[in-house]
Design a protein around this motif. Structure first.
Motif, PDB file in Angstrom:
ATOM      1  N   LEU A  65     -43.581  26.925  19.264  1.00  0.00           N
ATOM      2  CA  LEU A  65     -43.755  27.182  17.837  1.00  0.00           C
ATOM      3  C   LEU A  65     -43.242  28.561  17.468  1.00  0.00           C
ATOM      4  CD1 LEU A  65     -44.931  26.449  15.053  1.00  0.00           C
ATOM      5  CD2 LEU A  65     -47.136  27.358  15.849  1.00  0.00           C
ATOM      6  N   GLY A  66     -43.582  29.551  18.296  1.00  0.00           N
ATOM      7  CA  GLY A  66     -43.121  30.916  18.021  1.00  0.00           C
ATOM      8  C   GLY A  66     -41.615  31.034  18.061  1.00  0.00           C
ATOM      9  N   MET A  67     -40.972  30.439  19.084  1.00  0.00           N
ATOM     10  CA  MET A  67     -39.525  30.551  19.209  1.00  0.00           C
ATOM     11  C   MET A  67     -38.803  29.735  18.144  1.00  0.00           C
ATOM     12  SD  MET A  67     -39.320  32.781  21.417  1.00  0.00           S
ATOM     13  CE  MET A  67     -37.518  32.833  21.403  1.00  0.00           C
ATOM     14  N   GLY A  68     -39.402  28.633  17.716  1.00  0.00           N
ATOM     15  CA  GLY A  68     -38.812  27.888  16.612  1.00  0.00           C
ATOM     16  C   GLY A  68     -38.772  28.717  15.338  1.00  0.00           C
ATOM     17  N   LEU A  69     -39.851  29.448  15.078  1.00  0.00           N
ATOM     18  CA  LEU A  69     -39.893  30.314  13.900  1.00  0.00           C
ATOM     19  C   LEU A  69     -38.931  31.493  14.042  1.00  0.00           C
ATOM     20  CD1 LEU A  69     -43.739  30.307  13.191  1.00  0.00           C
ATOM     21  CD2 LEU A  69     -41.933  29.138  11.890  1.00  0.00           C
ATOM     22  N   VAL A  70     -38.733  31.955  15.276  1.00  0.00           N
ATOM     23  CA  VAL A  70     -37.761  33.026  15.512  1.00  0.00           C
ATOM     24  C   VAL A  70     -36.354  32.563  15.130  1.00  0.00           C
ATOM     25  CG1 VAL A  70     -36.596  34.356  17.322  1.00  0.00           C
ATOM     26  CG2 VAL A  70     -39.083  34.261  17.257  1.00  0.00           C
ATOM     27  N   ILE A  71     -36.001  31.341  15.530  1.00  0.00           N
ATOM     28  CA  ILE A  71     -34.686  30.799  15.170  1.00  0.00           C
ATOM     29  C   ILE A  71     -34.535  30.710  13.657  1.00  0.00           C
ATOM     30  CG2 ILE A  71     -33.374  28.640  15.113  1.00  0.00           C
ATOM     31  CD1 ILE A  71     -32.786  30.208  17.543  1.00  0.00           C
ATOM     32  N   VAL A  72     -35.559  30.238  12.978  1.00  0.00           N
ATOM     33  CA  VAL A  72     -35.515  30.147  11.516  1.00  0.00           C
ATOM     34  C   VAL A  72     -35.310  31.528  10.903  1.00  0.00           C
ATOM     35  CG1 VAL A  72     -36.853  29.583   9.448  1.00  0.00           C
ATOM     36  CG2 VAL A  72     -36.905  28.050  11.432  1.00  0.00           C
ATOM     37  N   ALA A  73     -36.026  32.518  11.432  1.00  0.00           N
ATOM     38  CA  ALA A  73     -35.895  33.883  10.915  1.00  0.00           C
ATOM     39  C   ALA A  73     -34.482  34.409  11.114  1.00  0.00           C
ATOM     40  CB  ALA A  73     -36.903  34.802  11.606  1.00  0.00           C
ATOM     41  N   VAL A  74     -33.875  34.136  12.270  1.00  0.00           N
ATOM     42  CA  VAL A  74     -32.508  34.598  12.526  1.00  0.00           C
ATOM     43  C   VAL A  74     -31.525  33.911  11.594  1.00  0.00           C
ATOM     44  CG1 VAL A  74     -30.635  34.622  14.222  1.00  0.00           C
ATOM     45  CG2 VAL A  74     -32.958  35.209  14.931  1.00  0.00           C
ATOM     46  N   VAL A  75     -31.638  32.600  11.457  1.00  0.00           N
ATOM     47  CA  VAL A  75     -30.685  31.834  10.642  1.00  0.00           C
ATOM     48  C   VAL A  75     -30.688  32.293   9.193  1.00  0.00           C
ATOM     49  CG1 VAL A  75     -30.234  29.547   9.655  1.00  0.00           C
ATOM     50  CG2 VAL A  75     -30.683  29.788  12.111  1.00  0.00           C
ATOM     51  N   TYR A  76     -31.872  32.536   8.628  1.00  0.00           N
ATOM     52  CA  TYR A  76     -31.968  32.849   7.205  1.00  0.00           C
ATOM     53  C   TYR A  76     -32.072  34.351   6.905  1.00  0.00           C
ATOM     54  CZ  TYR A  76     -32.514  27.851   6.765  1.00  0.00           C
ATOM     55  OH  TYR A  76     -32.296  26.492   6.835  1.00  0.00           O
ATOM     56  N   SER A  77     -31.951  35.165   7.932  1.00  0.00           N
ATOM     57  CA  SER A  77     -31.923  36.607   7.692  1.00  0.00           C
ATOM     58  C   SER A  77     -30.579  37.011   7.095  1.00  0.00           C
ATOM     59  CB  SER A  77     -32.125  37.357   9.014  1.00  0.00           C
ATOM     60  OG  SER A  77     -30.992  37.191   9.864  1.00  0.00           O
ATOM     61  N   PRO A  78     -30.496  38.158   6.430  1.00  0.00           N
ATOM     62  CA  PRO A  78     -29.202  38.610   5.901  1.00  0.00           C
ATOM     63  C   PRO A  78     -28.119  38.708   6.972  1.00  0.00           C
ATOM     64  CG  PRO A  78     -30.980  39.892   4.937  1.00  0.00           C
ATOM     65  CD  PRO A  78     -31.596  39.051   6.007  1.00  0.00           C
ATOM     66  N   TRP A  79     -28.491  39.182   8.153  1.00  0.00           N
ATOM     67  CA  TRP A  79     -27.493  39.300   9.224  1.00  0.00           C
ATOM     68  C   TRP A  79     -27.099  37.925   9.739  1.00  0.00           C
ATOM     69  CZ3 TRP A  79     -26.649  43.766  12.979  1.00  0.00           C
ATOM     70  CH2 TRP A  79     -26.592  44.982  12.264  1.00  0.00           C
ATOM     71  N   GLY A  80     -28.062  37.000   9.802  1.00  0.00           N
ATOM     72  CA  GLY A  80     -27.746  35.647  10.231  1.00  0.00           C
ATOM     73  C   GLY A  80     -26.816  34.945   9.270  1.00  0.00           C
TER      74      GLY A  80
END
Length: 276
Positions: A65-80
């Motif tokens: 669950l934690g790593m899934g949310l990490v991926i979401v954060a990376v994808v939708y971050s400004p840098w992502g």
């Protein structure tokens, strides 16, 4: 223009994209390291609250669950949104295969992902010391399960093939492309929960390489290089052969429409911007 010249021009124009890819994988490995230590090291309060094999699935589920949310954060971050949030050489090569990223950019992406991953793993090895090196964590290396490298290869191939199929299908779908990052994050969480016992759950050659380098343990590393790369290549080839729906405009996991909202966006929808 020679490849060396193209590499130089691409680096001059798109270095921010490469830095974002390095940072994205470093961020992913950071949280993977911290969550693994928190839930698997015997001295951790979280592990002590959920001890033994009877709670193994619970611990894996929480890490997933934690790593899934990490991926979401990376994808939708400004840098992502700027780099496309590939953070995986196999994903980058698949987008290159589709003609959505130039060869010079793809090569820099793969290098940046590798260096970002190694730098992050090395940092946490220094910071966490014996906690990171403990056999229950072992630098978060990906290792075949008891069934051996053959089963691990098949498992990595299957999950990588499915991931790329879902990614490409969602990005080409009018409504699903807006939630592609969430779909990828959900798949990652499911894989960590159910597939980890077979291969350690990698999907990502750069992520496995980073842990192997820091641990100085390269046994069966070929599994995590060959299986994800060939599986995503095959999924991309089949998709290009049988795809239906709108064409893919860019190699951005968050979707091309997300890019203009990024303060770092350069030239959507064509990605990366053509080197002048």
């Amino acid at each position: 223009m020679s490849l060396a010249t193209e590499l130089y021009v691409a680096l001059r124009c798109h270095w921010r994209h490469y830095l974002a890819e390095a940072a994205g994988l470093a961020f992913f490995i950071t949280w993977g390291s911290l969550l693994t230590v928190a839930f698997e090291h015997p001295a951790s309060p979280l592990h002590q609250a959920l001890p033994g094999s009877q709670f193994e699935m619970v611990r894996l589920g929480l890490v997933g669950l934690g790593m899934g949310l990490v991926i979401v954060a990376v994808v939708y971050s400004p840098w992502g949104k700027q780099s496309g949030a590939h953070i995986n050489p196999a994903v980058t090569l698949a987008f290159w295969q589709m003609g959505k990223i130039r060869l010079a950019d793809a090569l820099w992406y793969v290098l940046a992902q590798g260096l970002g991953g190694i730098a992050s793993a090395w940092l946490w090895a220094k910071v966490l010391g014996g906690y990171y090196a403990h056999p229950s964590v072992h630098y978060v290396t990906t290792k075949p399960g008891p069934a051996g490298p053959g089963v691990a290869f098949v498992a990595e191939f299957i999950i990588s093939f499915i991931l790329m199929g879902v990614l490409l299908t969602a990005l080409h779908h009018k409504r699903l492309k807006k939630v592609t990052g969430w779909l990828v994050g959900a798949l990652l969480a499911i894989y960590i929960l159910f597939e980890t016992p077979y291969s350690g759950m990698s999907l990502n050659p750069a992520r496995s390489l980073a842990s192997a380098v820091v641990a100085d343990d390269f046994e069966s590393l070929w599994v995590y290089f060959v299986a994800p790369t060939t599986a995503m290549w095959l999924a991309t080839m089949l998709f290009l052969r049988f795809r239906l729906g709108q064409p893919l405009a860019c190699a951005i996991v968050a979707g091309c429409e997300a890019t203009p909202n990024s303060p770092h966006a350069e030239a959507p929808p064509h990605y990366p911007a053509k080197a002048e």
